[in-house]
Scaffold this active site. Sequence first.
Site, PDB file in Angstrom:
ATOM      1  N   LYS A  54      69.755 122.184 -23.096  1.00 48.06           N
ATOM      2  CA  LYS A  54      68.907 121.790 -21.958  1.00 48.06           C
ATOM      3  C   LYS A  54      69.309 122.574 -20.713  1.00 48.06           C
ATOM      4  CE  LYS A  54      68.048 117.170 -23.738  1.00 48.06           C
ATOM      5  NZ  LYS A  54      68.578 115.823 -23.895  1.00 48.06           N
ATOM      6  N   GLN A  98      71.851 111.388 -21.264  1.00 52.46           N
ATOM      7  CA  GLN A  98      71.780 111.624 -22.713  1.00 52.46           C
ATOM      8  C   GLN A  98      72.136 110.344 -23.473  1.00 52.46           C
ATOM      9  OE1 GLN A  98      70.675 114.476 -24.152  1.00 52.46           O
ATOM     10  NE2 GLN A  98      70.934 113.598 -26.184  1.00 52.46           N
ATOM     11  N   ASP A 121      62.931 111.583 -18.357  1.00 51.39           N
ATOM     12  CA  ASP A 121      62.741 111.098 -19.729  1.00 51.39           C
ATOM     13  C   ASP A 121      61.619 110.061 -19.838  1.00 51.39           C
ATOM     14  OD1 ASP A 121      64.225 112.045 -21.901  1.00 51.39           O
ATOM     15  OD2 ASP A 121      66.062 111.067 -21.209  1.00 51.39           O
TER      16      ASP A 121
HETATM   17  N1  GUN Z   1      68.923 111.327 -27.403  1.00 53.85           N
HETATM   18  C1  GUN Z   1      68.076 111.609 -28.417  1.00 53.85           C
HETATM   19  N2  GUN Z   1      66.830 111.864 -27.938  1.00 53.85           N
HETATM   20  C2  GUN Z   1      66.902 111.731 -26.597  1.00 53.85           C
HETATM   21  C3  GUN Z   1      65.954 111.884 -25.545  1.00 53.85           C
HETATM   22  O1  GUN Z   1      64.773 112.177 -25.739  1.00 53.85           O
HETATM   23  N3  GUN Z   1      66.428 111.672 -24.299  1.00 53.85           N
HETATM   24  C4  GUN Z   1      67.717 111.332 -24.054  1.00 53.85           C
HETATM   25  N4  GUN Z   1      68.087 111.125 -22.798  1.00 53.85           N
HETATM   26  N5  GUN Z   1      68.628 111.198 -24.995  1.00 53.85           N
HETATM   27  C5  GUN Z   1      68.214 111.396 -26.262  1.00 53.85           C
END
Ligand code: GUN
Length: 300
Positions: A54, A98, A121
């Site tokens: 990311k 995350q 998100d």
């Molecule tokens: N862990 C697995 N998928 C995601 C996601 O889409 N966002 C976040 N923040 N953590 C994750």
Amino acid sequence: MTADIIDGKAFALTVRSRVAAHVAGLKADHGITPGLAVVLVGEDPASQVYVRAKGKKTVETGMNSFEHTLDAGTSEADLLALIDRLNGDPAVHGILVQLPLPGHIDSAKVLNAIDPAKDADGFHITNVGLLATGQKAMVPCTPLGCLMMLRDRLGSLSGLNAVVVGRSNIVGKPMAQLLLKEHCTVTIAHSRTRDLAGVCRGADILVAAVGRPGMVKGDWIKPGATVIDVGINRVPAPEKGAGKHRIVGDVEFASALEVAGAITPVPGGVGPMTIAILLANTVTACCRANGLPEPDGLTA
Ligand code: GUN
């Protein structure tokens, strides 16, 4: 019939270049650089890989990346204090924590502490409610990426039967809301659904997001249907050598390929789109924060 394979990697590249062009415009015309803060608690290897990816893509797109890595023993109070600081930081337009978080931290409390306007998100309850009531929201990345691929493939989705297999807060539920907004007839199915195969066979659009390798078989698919496979499952691959693994989706790809009209592969389908949409969401949040027009075609 052999299905068309939807190239998520190429699509994600297109989305990222559109995001980069918008970022360049924000810098040149307004002196604004969008910023994304990613918070990782602990040392989960898969999460570390995602967070690194990311950060790299954020910088490649011309945005600022702020990475906060906290040790696994970090208290909930310290994490909430960091989120409070990021909420108040004008250089930060998007915040992502995350998941999964360590067990001693209340994930819902943490996600709901993020300023909804910076919620890259789309997991804050305010954004969940806005999406569910058809209002302008921050939309979860993976389902928004799936929607973009569906629109690209099918044009109007109005009136189509969509079946979403899986009811998670991250994918299944927001996916269903987005498809409803597109005027699909939506069924959310899951592991307890009676005659799951029969329900799937009614789908013009089938989204599999259950986390079970190869669960959806070719004979569950309506001929010509568009199949979106959200699963990312690591399974043993003895053919590659002892102890080796490979990544497969929730759909049994070989049999599905014979029946579907189009299908996303795993890897190389939905996965690359998720980060691309995260970047798009950050730019969207930045534009909204500054009262500027949002990028075209990158929102729900
Ligand atoms: N862990 C697995 N998928 C995601 C996601 O889409 N966002 C976040 N923040 N953590 C994750």
